[in-house]
Design an enzyme around this catalytic site. Structure first.
Site, PDB file in Angstrom:
ATOM      1  N   GLU A   1       0.840  -1.211   0.000  1.00  0.00           N
ATOM      2  CA  GLU A   1       0.000   0.000   0.000  1.00  0.00           C
ATOM      3  C   GLU A   1       0.868   1.253   0.000  1.00  0.00           C
ATOM      4  OE1 GLU A   1      -3.344  -0.119   2.745  1.00  0.00           O
ATOM      5  OE2 GLU A   1      -4.224  -1.783   1.615  1.00  0.00           O
TER       6      GLU A   1
ATOM      7  N   GLU B   1      -5.184  -8.603  -0.476  1.00  0.00           N
ATOM      8  CA  GLU B   1      -6.031  -8.224   0.672  1.00  0.00           C
ATOM      9  C   GLU B   1      -7.450  -8.062   0.150  1.00  0.00           C
ATOM     10  OE1 GLU B   1      -4.740  -5.105   3.340  1.00  0.00           O
ATOM     11  OE2 GLU B   1      -2.629  -5.643   3.027  1.00  0.00           O
TER      12      GLU B   1
HETATM   13  O1  AHR Z   1      -5.722  -5.700   6.692  1.00  0.00           O
HETATM   14  C1  AHR Z   1      -5.642  -4.542   7.447  1.00  0.00           C
HETATM   15  C2  AHR Z   1      -4.908  -3.405   6.732  1.00  0.00           C
HETATM   16  O2  AHR Z   1      -5.639  -3.016   5.608  1.00  0.00           O
HETATM   17  C3  AHR Z   1      -3.554  -3.743   6.188  1.00  0.00           C
HETATM   18  O3  AHR Z   1      -2.552  -3.631   7.140  1.00  0.00           O
HETATM   19  C4  AHR Z   1      -3.365  -2.710   5.129  1.00  0.00           C
HETATM   20  O4  AHR Z   1      -2.491  -3.127   4.119  1.00  0.00           O
HETATM   21  C5  AHR Z   1      -4.772  -2.422   4.662  1.00  0.00           C
HETATM   22  O5  AHR Z   1      -5.038  -1.061   4.605  1.00  0.00           O
END
Ligand code: AHR
Length: 484
Positions: free
Chosen positions: A173, A290
């Site tokens: 990210e 994610e």
């Molecule tokens: O999964 C929780 C968070 O969500 C992670 O650390 C991040 O990469 C995303 O914003």
């Protein structure tokens, strides 16, 4: 009566098992308590890893595990997490609750966890606050078999043989918690950092670049144009935010969350289209590392720990998302639900020595036969439901395993309508058909007092026809059919 047609003559790509991957971050009670309790814990464990959790994860055949974050990875310094535990540095977990991270779970412990689960490690490097040298040395530490400062240090820390490192994320990210970079700036940085993630001693590491958030198509365009030839995978993150507690859901909330989950299909299509222009051969995989539902933290829990309950709605969300990944398996090579235990859309919740399996866990269990199977063309007649949050009422995917079992997974997204289904199978002979169903009320969930309230059951009300099988499914369900 709705038709569900599977044309098994039309075999498509192999569904990469890594689509059924997981994500475990140093966040709240995911690693500590949820997975790792330490060797001295009264909770039965192997090298500190909870036996109950490990067994449950093995059952769903976790193929790959991403670690140590997430935003945590953007501030993680791996050298703090190796060597004698008494001397490991303690740090603040600034992203997640400001709690003390004692680094007792580090590289060796993670590699041992992957060994116990028999899954591939996917390590995410630090480009937010870490240096190029630190990243280069981590790869050397883990994978080099010869004599070098890092390889010698690994041996001194107890691992004579190098580890295999198949996947390495170069940043997380970086448009947000990983440094608030622009796509153009990150692309340049990515090219530099990845140069030093070497292949040592025969290890072949696939490098995964930080990709877009949701529908940020500009990010994908820039990354593919500027750095596409230096990467093996490009990540994508998409969360479905409800803004409420997991159990606090109306019919409108039910559809609104599923509508958000279904956006995954459109996002993948568009990102794929951009990737195809720069990489028509499909060499670079899309890695959805994610994804999942993000509800409000449960009352009484630390708000920075992202602990939430998990309902039938989350199970249907998982089912449609996995169907989407299956259907895009020509480009989607890995996906990692967030997160494995006690955080966000977890498969497992723990409380002290107690453990429960969530409805989402059961979906992963039901879908595991898709891993490495070949996608078959499928179609289900749908109607749009959901009012202001439109969704198709039915959603499916199908695949054929190496031993010639046809697996069909079907979700009924309707909050209130059962459906009669007439399945028509072409190109696949079968003698036996069996089914498993997961169904409950919208907010149906498991608790430590009643851990099996939502659990899959055999579904035997199936009528064989000349062309396939007919059955009725209730509203709010996920069904798996196996035809052999
Ligand atoms: O999964 C929780 C968070 O969500 C992670 O650390 C991040 O990469 C995303 O914003």
């Amino acid at each position: 009566m709705r038709k569900l047609v599977v044309n098994a003559y039309q075999r498509q790509t192999q569904i990469n098992r890594n689509i059924y991957g997981h994500f475990s971050e140093h966040l709240g009670r995911c690693i500590y308590e949820g997975i790792y309790v330490g060797e001295a814990s009264p909770i039965p464990n192997t090298n500190g890893v909870r036996n109950d959790v490990a067994q449950a994860l093995k059952r769903v055949r976790v193929p790959v595990l991403r670690w140590p974050g997430g935003c945590f990875a953007d501030e993680y310094h791996w050298k703090d997490g190796v060597g004698g535990k008494a001397t490991r540095k303690k740090m603040i977990n600034t992203n997640w609750g400001g709690v003390v991270e004692d680094n007792s779970f580090g590289t060796h412990e993670f590699m041992d966890l992957c060994r116990q689960l028999d899954c591939a490690p996917y390590i995410n490097g630090n480009m937010g606050t870490g240096s190029v040298q630190e990243m280069q040395e981590w790869a050397e530490y883990m994978t080099f078999d010869g004599t070098s400062p890092m390889a010698d240090w690994r041996r001194a820390n107890g691992s004579a043989a190098p580890y295999k490192l198949p996947y390495f994320g170069v940043g997380n990210e970086n448009w947000g918690c990983g440094g608030n970079m622009t796509a153009e700036y990150y692309a340049g940085e990515y090219r530099r950092y990845q140069t030093y993630v070497h292949n040592y001693s025969g290890n072949q590491v696939q490098k995964i670049a930080c990709g877009p958030s949701d529908a940020d198509y500009h990010w994908t365009e820039v990354l593919m144009r500027e750095a596409g030839k230096y990467m093996d995978g490009l990540s994508l993150h998409h969360y479905c935010f409800s803004g409420k507690l997991a159990l606090d859901l109306s019919e409108t909330d039910w559809y609104s969350l599923l509508n958000s989950a279904l956006l995954m299909d459109e996002m993948i299509r568009v990102h794929k289209g951009i990737m195809r222009r720069y990489d028509p051969q499909g060499r670079v995989g899309l890695v959805v590392d994610e994804w999942g539902a993000w509800h409000k933290s449960e009352p009484g829990s630390h708000p920075g720990f992202l602990y939430q309950q998990n309902t039938m709605r989350d199970a249907v969300l998982a089912a449609v998302t996995l169907n989407i990944f299956n259907k895009h398996s020509d480009r989607v090579r890995m996906a990692n639900i967030a997160q494995t235990v006690n955080v966000l859309q977890a498969l497992i919740l723990t409380e002290g020595e107690k453990m429960l399996l969530t409805p989402t866990y059961h979906v992963f269990d039901m879908y595991k036969d898709h891993q490495d199977a070949t996608l078959a063309a499928s179609f289900v007649q749908q109607e749009i439901t959901g009012g202001e949050h439109p969704v198709p009422d039915l959603h499916e995917s199908a695949s054929v395993t190496a031993d010639d079992t046809l697996t069909i997974t079907l979700a009924n997204l309707s909050a209130d309508k059962p459906q009669d289904i007439d399945t028509i199978i072409v190109g696949h002979d079968f003698k036996d058909v069996s089914a498993v169903i997961l169904t409950s009320e919208m907010s149906g969930h498991n608790t430590f007092e009643n851990p099996n309230k939502v659990a899959p059951e055999a579904y035997t009300d199936l009528l064989r026809t000349d062309m396939g099988v007919k059955f009725q499914i209730p509203p709010r369900c996920v069904l798996k059919l196996s035809l052999r």
